[in-house]
Design a protein around this motif. Structure first.
Motif, PDB file in Angstrom:
ATOM      1  N   GLY A  13       0.813  -1.213   0.000  1.00 60.12           N
ATOM      2  CA  GLY A  13       0.000   0.000   0.000  1.00 60.12           C
ATOM      3  C   GLY A  13       0.841   1.254   0.000  1.00 60.12           C
ATOM      4  O   GLY A  13       0.543   2.222  -0.695  1.00 60.12           O
ATOM      5  N   ARG A  14       1.915   1.218   0.791  1.00 60.04           N
ATOM      6  CA  ARG A  14       2.813   2.374   0.809  1.00 60.04           C
ATOM      7  C   ARG A  14       3.465   2.584  -0.559  1.00 60.04           C
ATOM      8  O   ARG A  14       3.626   3.703  -1.025  1.00 60.04           O
ATOM      9  CB  ARG A  14       3.896   2.170   1.879  1.00 60.04           C
ATOM     10  CG  ARG A  14       3.417   2.406   3.299  1.00 60.04           C
ATOM     11  CD  ARG A  14       4.618   2.689   4.195  1.00 60.04           C
ATOM     12  NE  ARG A  14       4.194   2.847   5.571  1.00 60.04           N
ATOM     13  CZ  ARG A  14       4.272   1.898   6.506  1.00 60.04           C
ATOM     14  NH1 ARG A  14       4.770   0.723   6.187  1.00 60.04           N
ATOM     15  NH2 ARG A  14       3.870   2.124   7.737  1.00 60.04           N
ATOM     16  N   ARG A  15       3.873   1.461  -1.163  1.00 64.42           N
ATOM     17  CA  ARG A  15       4.511   1.585  -2.470  1.00 64.42           C
ATOM     18  C   ARG A  15       3.557   2.188  -3.501  1.00 64.42           C
ATOM     19  O   ARG A  15       3.928   3.030  -4.308  1.00 64.42           O
ATOM     20  CB  ARG A  15       4.994   0.203  -2.946  1.00 64.42           C
ATOM     21  CG  ARG A  15       6.289  -0.241  -2.244  1.00 64.42           C
ATOM     22  CD  ARG A  15       6.946  -1.382  -2.982  1.00 64.42           C
ATOM     23  NE  ARG A  15       6.133  -2.576  -2.953  1.00 64.42           N
ATOM     24  CZ  ARG A  15       6.140  -3.489  -1.970  1.00 64.42           C
ATOM     25  NH1 ARG A  15       6.950  -3.312  -0.934  1.00 64.42           N
ATOM     26  NH2 ARG A  15       5.394  -4.566  -2.050  1.00 64.42           N
ATOM     27  N   LEU A  16       2.295   1.745  -3.477  1.00 70.08           N
ATOM     28  CA  LEU A  16       1.302   2.304  -4.398  1.00 70.08           C
ATOM     29  C   LEU A  16       1.083   3.790  -4.139  1.00 70.08           C
ATOM     30  O   LEU A  16       0.906   4.588  -5.061  1.00 70.08           O
ATOM     31  CB  LEU A  16      -0.017   1.545  -4.285  1.00 70.08           C
ATOM     32  CG  LEU A  16      -0.016   0.109  -4.822  1.00 70.08           C
ATOM     33  CD1 LEU A  16      -1.340  -0.574  -4.514  1.00 70.08           C
ATOM     34  CD2 LEU A  16       0.245   0.113  -6.323  1.00 70.08           C
ATOM     35  N   LEU A  17       1.099   4.145  -2.827  1.00 67.16           N
ATOM     36  CA  LEU A  17       0.916   5.552  -2.473  1.00 67.16           C
ATOM     37  C   LEU A  17       2.073   6.399  -2.995  1.00 67.16           C
ATOM     38  O   LEU A  17       1.880   7.492  -3.544  1.00 67.16           O
ATOM     39  CB  LEU A  17       0.800   5.703  -0.962  1.00 67.16           C
ATOM     40  CG  LEU A  17       0.578   7.140  -0.429  1.00 67.16           C
ATOM     41  CD1 LEU A  17      -0.725   7.700  -0.981  1.00 67.16           C
ATOM     42  CD2 LEU A  17       0.564   7.143   1.100  1.00 67.16           C
ATOM     43  N   GLU A  18       3.311   5.882  -2.867  1.00 64.97           N
ATOM     44  CA  GLU A  18       4.474   6.604  -3.360  1.00 64.97           C
ATOM     45  C   GLU A  18       4.435   6.747  -4.883  1.00 64.97           C
ATOM     46  O   GLU A  18       4.764   7.793  -5.436  1.00 64.97           O
ATOM     47  CB  GLU A  18       5.762   5.882  -2.937  1.00 64.97           C
ATOM     48  CG  GLU A  18       6.017   5.887  -1.438  1.00 64.97           C
ATOM     49  CD  GLU A  18       6.161   7.297  -0.885  1.00 64.97           C
ATOM     50  OE1 GLU A  18       6.715   8.160  -1.609  1.00 64.97           O
ATOM     51  OE2 GLU A  18       5.709   7.535   0.248  1.00 64.97           O
ATOM     52  N   ILE A  19       4.014   5.661  -5.571  1.00 65.09           N
ATOM     53  CA  ILE A  19       3.901   5.725  -7.035  1.00 65.09           C
ATOM     54  C   ILE A  19       2.867   6.764  -7.439  1.00 65.09           C
ATOM     55  O   ILE A  19       3.049   7.541  -8.386  1.00 65.09           O
ATOM     56  CB  ILE A  19       3.535   4.338  -7.609  1.00 65.09           C
ATOM     57  CG1 ILE A  19       4.703   3.369  -7.427  1.00 65.09           C
ATOM     58  CG2 ILE A  19       3.165   4.436  -9.086  1.00 65.09           C
ATOM     59  CD1 ILE A  19       4.374   1.937  -7.796  1.00 65.09           C
ATOM     60  N   GLY A  20       1.748   6.808  -6.712  1.00 65.27           N
ATOM     61  CA  GLY A  20       0.709   7.793  -7.003  1.00 65.27           C
ATOM     62  C   GLY A  20       1.210   9.209  -6.830  1.00 65.27           C
ATOM     63  O   GLY A  20       0.905  10.103  -7.639  1.00 65.27           O
ATOM     64  N   LYS A  21       1.993   9.423  -5.762  1.00 66.73           N
ATOM     65  CA  LYS A  21       2.559  10.762  -5.552  1.00 66.73           C
ATOM     66  C   LYS A  21       3.491  11.150  -6.700  1.00 66.73           C
ATOM     67  O   LYS A  21       3.473  12.288  -7.179  1.00 66.73           O
ATOM     68  CB  LYS A  21       3.317  10.787  -4.219  1.00 66.73           C
ATOM     69  CG  LYS A  21       2.429  10.763  -2.993  1.00 66.73           C
ATOM     70  CD  LYS A  21       3.282  10.801  -1.729  1.00 66.73           C
ATOM     71  CE  LYS A  21       2.411  10.802  -0.481  1.00 66.73           C
ATOM     72  NZ  LYS A  21       3.239  10.809   0.765  1.00 66.73           N
ATOM     73  N   ASP A  22       4.327  10.186  -7.125  1.00 64.22           N
ATOM     74  CA  ASP A  22       5.248  10.471  -8.226  1.00 64.22           C
ATOM     75  C   ASP A  22       4.490  10.828  -9.505  1.00 64.22           C
ATOM     76  O   ASP A  22       4.879  11.743 -10.245  1.00 64.22           O
ATOM     77  CB  ASP A  22       6.148   9.258  -8.477  1.00 64.22           C
ATOM     78  CG  ASP A  22       7.137   9.029  -7.329  1.00 64.22           C
ATOM     79  OD1 ASP A  22       7.361   9.983  -6.559  1.00 64.22           O
ATOM     80  OD2 ASP A  22       7.669   7.908  -7.223  1.00 64.22           O
ATOM     81  N   LEU A  23       3.414  10.073  -9.786  1.00 60.16           N
ATOM     82  CA  LEU A  23       2.618  10.354 -10.976  1.00 60.16           C
ATOM     83  C   LEU A  23       1.978  11.733 -10.898  1.00 60.16           C
ATOM     84  O   LEU A  23       1.899  12.464 -11.894  1.00 60.16           O
ATOM     85  CB  LEU A  23       1.549   9.281 -11.169  1.00 60.16           C
ATOM     86  CG  LEU A  23       2.063   7.885 -11.556  1.00 60.16           C
ATOM     87  CD1 LEU A  23       0.900   6.892 -11.586  1.00 60.16           C
ATOM     88  CD2 LEU A  23       2.754   7.930 -12.914  1.00 60.16           C
ATOM     89  N   LEU A  24       1.483  12.095  -9.694  1.00 59.46           N
ATOM     90  CA  LEU A  24       0.859  13.410  -9.522  1.00 59.46           C
ATOM     91  C   LEU A  24       1.875  14.530  -9.730  1.00 59.46           C
ATOM     92  O   LEU A  24       1.590  15.537 -10.386  1.00 59.46           O
ATOM     93  CB  LEU A  24       0.245  13.514  -8.125  1.00 59.46           C
ATOM     94  CG  LEU A  24      -0.447  14.848  -7.789  1.00 59.46           C
ATOM     95  CD1 LEU A  24      -1.593  15.101  -8.760  1.00 59.46           C
ATOM     96  CD2 LEU A  24      -0.962  14.833  -6.351  1.00 59.46           C
ATOM     97  N   ILE A  25       3.087  14.335  -9.170  1.00 58.21           N
ATOM     98  CA  ILE A  25       4.136  15.340  -9.349  1.00 58.21           C
ATOM     99  C   ILE A  25       4.488  15.481 -10.820  1.00 58.21           C
ATOM    100  O   ILE A  25       4.634  16.586 -11.358  1.00 58.21           O
ATOM    101  CB  ILE A  25       5.383  14.967  -8.524  1.00 58.21           C
ATOM    102  CG1 ILE A  25       5.075  15.093  -7.026  1.00 58.21           C
ATOM    103  CG2 ILE A  25       6.568  15.859  -8.905  1.00 58.21           C
ATOM    104  CD1 ILE A  25       6.170  14.564  -6.125  1.00 58.21           C
TER     105      ILE A  25
END
Length: 436
Positions: A13-25
Motif C-alpha cells: 500500500g505504501r509503495r502504491l501511495l508513493e507511485i501515485g505521488k510520483d505520478l501526480l508530481i
C-alpha cells in the motif's frame, strides 16, 4: 505473527501511495511545462529549431496545428540576400494599407515579421489550383499580406529558401496570404493565377496584421482617379519613394582582384596563361577554362568541358539556381557595397537553362550599363558566366524626383510605375520613374 502480517499488508500500500505521488508530481510538472510553452511568443516556437521539432507531434495540446509549429529561420535581410528577399511587402487591413519598398531597412523589418507566416503557408499548402485574376485582386484588396519578388520563382524554390518543403506549382512573382473566414488562402500570380488552401489559421495571420500601421500606400487598381487608374493595376504607390537618394558605382576589377579571381577558380594568375590586351582586357586560358576580365569590369568565364567544380547538384530549377548563386559568390565575393544582388529570372529550354541576376540599391533596381549578370547551363554543367561586376554606395543626397502623380501621368496606359537607377559613364547614379 500478527504484527509481521500487518507489516506485510501495509508494505504494498505504501509503495502504491508513493507511485501515485510520483505520478501526480509528474502530471503537475507537465501541466506547468505546457502552460509555460503556451505563454511563449509564436516566433519563439517557430524560430527555435529544436523546440519546433519537439512540439510538432503535440501541436493540438497547445491549440495549434502542425503548420504553425514549422521551424522557419528568422527572415532577416542578411539571411536571405540574393535569395528569398522581396522587393515589396504590403499589408492590408480594414484600417488601410502598410507597404515597404524602395527601402532595404523597411523591407527587412516587414519581411522579418511576416516571412515566417509565408513559410508556414507554403509548407501546409494544398496543390495550387488555377483561378481568375479577378479573384486574386479581390483577395489583394481584402485583409492579408502580399510579397513581390524581382522575378517569377516557383513555390518549391521559395520554400527551399525559407527552409520548408512547398508544393510544386506555377512560377509566381506575387505571393499573397489572404484571410477567408477562418482559413488563410495562398494566391500565386505570375503568367497565370493560382490559389491553394493552407493550414495556417486566420487567427494567427489576423493577430500579426493587427500590428500594421496604415501609411497611405495603395495599388493603382484601388484608385479610381487619373492618372493612377490607367496604370498597371499592380503599381504600388507609396510615400517611401520620396526618400530615395542618389548613389555612385565603382569598378572593383583592378589587377589585384583579377589575380585573386583567377586563383579562386583554379587558374595560375602568374603563368603563361595570362595575357593583357591593348584595350585593357585580361585573359587567362587553361585546359577547359577561359577567363576574361575587361577594363570596364565585365567578367566572362567559359567552361569548355565537363568540370565537377562548376556543376549543379541536379538539373532542376533549385539545383541550378543554387549552383549559379554559389558561382556568383565565388566570382565576386558577394561584395557589392551597399547594393544587393537578386535573382531576376530562371528559364529553361530542354537541357539548357539561364539564370539572370540584377543589382538593387535601397530596393530600387539598377539598370545595367553594358549588360547584367547571366549564368548558363547545359544539363547540370555551367557552361558560361557573364558578370558585370560593380559596387554601389549611396551618397545620401535626396534625388530630384518627380512626384508619383506626375510620374504616372508620363507613363503610357498600362505602364508600371516604378523607380529605376541609371548609371552614367562616370559611375554616378540618377534615379527616376521608368517610362518604357
Amino acid at each position: 505473527m500478527t504484527r509481521g502480517a500487518n507489516r506485510k499488508t501495509r508494505g504494498p500500500g505504501r509503495r502504491l501511495l508513493e507511485i501515485g505521488k510520483d505520478l501526480l508530481i509528474a502530471a503537475l510538472v507537465l501541466v506547468n511545462l505546457t502552460l509555460a510553452i503556451m505563454c511563449l511568443p509564436s516566433k519563439t516556437l517557430t524560430q527555435t529549431k529544436w523546440l519546433a521539432s519537439a512540439l510538432r507531434p503535440f501541436a493540438g495540446l497547445f491549440g495549434l496545428n502542425e503548420a504553425e509549429l514549422t521551424y522557419t529561420a528568422p527572415a532577416t535581410g542578411s539571411a536571405f540576400i540574393g535569395a528569398a528577399q522581396p522587393i515589396a511587402v504590403t499589408l492590408s487591413t480594414e484600417a488601410g494599407r502598410q507597404s515597404a519598398q524602395y527601402d532595404f531597412a523597411a523591407l527587412d523589418t516587414l519581411y522579418g515579421q511576416y516571412g515566417g507566416l509565408l513559410a508556414q503557408a507554403l509548407e501546409s499548402a494544398e496543390t495550387p489550383q488555377a483561378c481568375t485574376e479577378s479573384a486574386f485582386y479581390a483577395a489583394l484588396r481584402g485583409p492579408g499580406a502580399a510579397f513581390c519578388f524581382p522575378g517569377t520563382i516557383s513555390p518549391a524554390v521559395l520554400g527551399a529558401w525559407l527552409n520548408v518543403r512547398a508544393p510544386e506549382g506555377a512560377d509566381a512573382q506575387w505571393y499573397l496570404l489572404a484571410l477567408n473566414g477562418e482559413t488563410v488562402e495562398l494566391y500565386l500570380l505570375g503568367g497565370s493565377c493560382y490559389r491553394a488552401q493552407t493550414a495556417l489559421s486566420a487567427e494567427t495571420l489576423a493577430a500579426e496584421l493587427s500590428a500594421a500601421v496604415p501609411d497611405g500606400s495603395f495599388f493603382a487598381f484601388e484608385s479610381d482617379a487619373a492618372p493612377y487608374s490607367a496604370l498597371d493595376p499592380l503599381s504600388l504607390i507609396s510615400a517611401s519613394s520620396a526618400a530615395v537618394c542618389t548613389g555612385l558605382g565603382t569598378n572593383p576589377c583592378d589587377a589585384r582582384f583579377i589575380s585573386a579571381l583567377a586563383t579562386q577558380i583554379g587558374i595560375n594568375p602568374y603563368g603563361d596563361a595570362r595575357f593583357v590586351g591593348n584595350d585593357g582586357t585580361t585573359s587567362f586560358t587553361e585546359t577547359g577554362l577561359h577567363l576574361r576580365v575587361s577594363a570596364q569590369g565585365r567578367i566572362d568565364l567559359q567552361i569548355l568541358q565537363s568540370d565537377d567544380r562548376f556543376q549543379s547538384a541536379s538539373a532542376d530549377a533549385l539545383g541550378r539556381i543554387e549552383a549559379a548563386r554559389s558561382l556568383l559568390s565565388r566570382l565576386t565575393g558577394d561584395s557589392y557595397g551597399e547594393a544587393r544582388v537578386y535573382l531576376q529570372s530562371y528559364s529553361e529550354d530542354g537541357q539548357s537553362a539561364v539564370c539572370t541576376f540584377g543589382y538593387y540599391l535601397s530596393g530600387v533596381e539598377i539598370a545595367p550599363r553594358g549588360g547584367g549578370i547571366e549564368i548558363r547551363f547545359d544539363g547540370t554543367q555551367i557552361t558560361r558566366a557573364s558578370v558585370l561586376y560593380r559596387r554601389f554606395t549611396l551618397d545620401l543626397q535626396p534625388a530630384a524626383l518627380l512626384p508619383a502623380t506626375q510620374g504616372a501621368a508620363c507613363l503610357p496606359r498600362g505602364g508600371t510605375l516604378r523607380l529605376l537607377y541609371a548609371e552614367n559613364a562616370g559611375g554616378e547614379l540618377a534615379v527616376g520613374w521608368q517610362t518604357n
